[in-house]
Write a protein that holds these residues in place. Sequence first.
Motif, PDB file in Angstrom:
ATOM      1  N   ARG A 139       1.225  12.584   1.107  1.00 51.84           N
ATOM      2  CA  ARG A 139       0.086  12.231   1.957  1.00 51.84           C
ATOM      3  C   ARG A 139      -1.320  13.505   1.931  1.00 51.84           C
ATOM      4  NH1 ARG A 139       0.885   8.105  -0.653  1.00 51.84           N
ATOM      5  NH2 ARG A 139       2.071   6.642   0.245  1.00 51.84           N
TER       6      ARG A 139
ATOM      7  N   ARG B 287      -3.547   8.882  -0.121  1.00 54.13           N
ATOM      8  CA  ARG B 287      -3.603   8.757   1.353  1.00 54.13           C
ATOM      9  C   ARG B 287      -3.042   6.979   1.732  1.00 54.13           C
ATOM     10  NH1 ARG B 287      -9.336   9.784   2.190  1.00 54.13           N
ATOM     11  NH2 ARG B 287      -9.203  11.605   3.830  1.00 54.13           N
ATOM     12  N   GLU B 288      -2.691   6.270  -0.038  1.00 55.49           N
ATOM     13  CA  GLU B 288      -2.440   5.162   0.384  1.00 55.49           C
ATOM     14  C   GLU B 288      -1.710   4.542  -1.571  1.00 55.49           C
ATOM     15  OE1 GLU B 288      -5.733   2.887  -0.005  1.00 55.49           O
ATOM     16  OE2 GLU B 288      -5.830   3.437   2.086  1.00 55.49           O
TER      17      GLU B 288
ATOM     18  N   GLY C 134       3.610   3.625   0.387  1.00 53.41           N
ATOM     19  CA  GLY C 134       1.925   3.231   0.297  1.00 53.41           C
ATOM     20  C   GLY C 134       1.213   1.843  -0.124  1.00 53.41           C
ATOM     21  N   GLY C 135       0.289   1.377   0.790  1.00 47.61           N
ATOM     22  CA  GLY C 135      -0.435   0.604   1.025  1.00 47.61           C
ATOM     23  C   GLY C 135      -1.470   0.131  -0.622  1.00 47.61           C
ATOM     24  N   ALA C 136      -1.741   0.588  -0.870  1.00 49.30           N
ATOM     25  CA  ALA C 136      -2.522   0.112  -2.099  1.00 49.30           C
ATOM     26  C   ALA C 136      -2.018  -0.156  -3.523  1.00 49.30           C
ATOM     27  CB  ALA C 136      -3.768   1.638  -2.564  1.00 49.30           C
TER      28      ALA C 136
END
Length: 123
Positions: free
Chosen positions: A88, A62-63, A21-23
């Motif tokens: 996701r 999403r993140e 995940g990006g966050a």
Amino acid sequence: MLRSLLLTSLILLLTGCASQGGADPHGYRAEGQASWYGAEHQGRKTASGERFDQNALTAAHRELPFGTRVRVTNLNNSKSVIVRINDRGPHTRNRLIDLSQQAAKQLDMLRAGVAPVRVEALE
């Protein structure tokens, strides 16, 4: 030497692409719309690889990294639930999080289908 440098760069690039995940979950807090999903997805594999269970307290984001626990508060009635991110989504624009049916039930949002929520990552 150049070959070794290129190989190392490629490995680092691929490792970054495979992240969960990006966050950053530390201090994460957001408000937006939540929706829910249930029986039509029961038993299907989630993005994390586990099977979806509509009766578990899980969610799609999403993140945020898989395994992140978040408190979701329904802003219409102040009810809250703690869920674990294991999928996701949402795949609909203007939605922040997709909740399992059980989580939506605890937030008293089954009938409405969508509700304004606050999502806060827990340590």
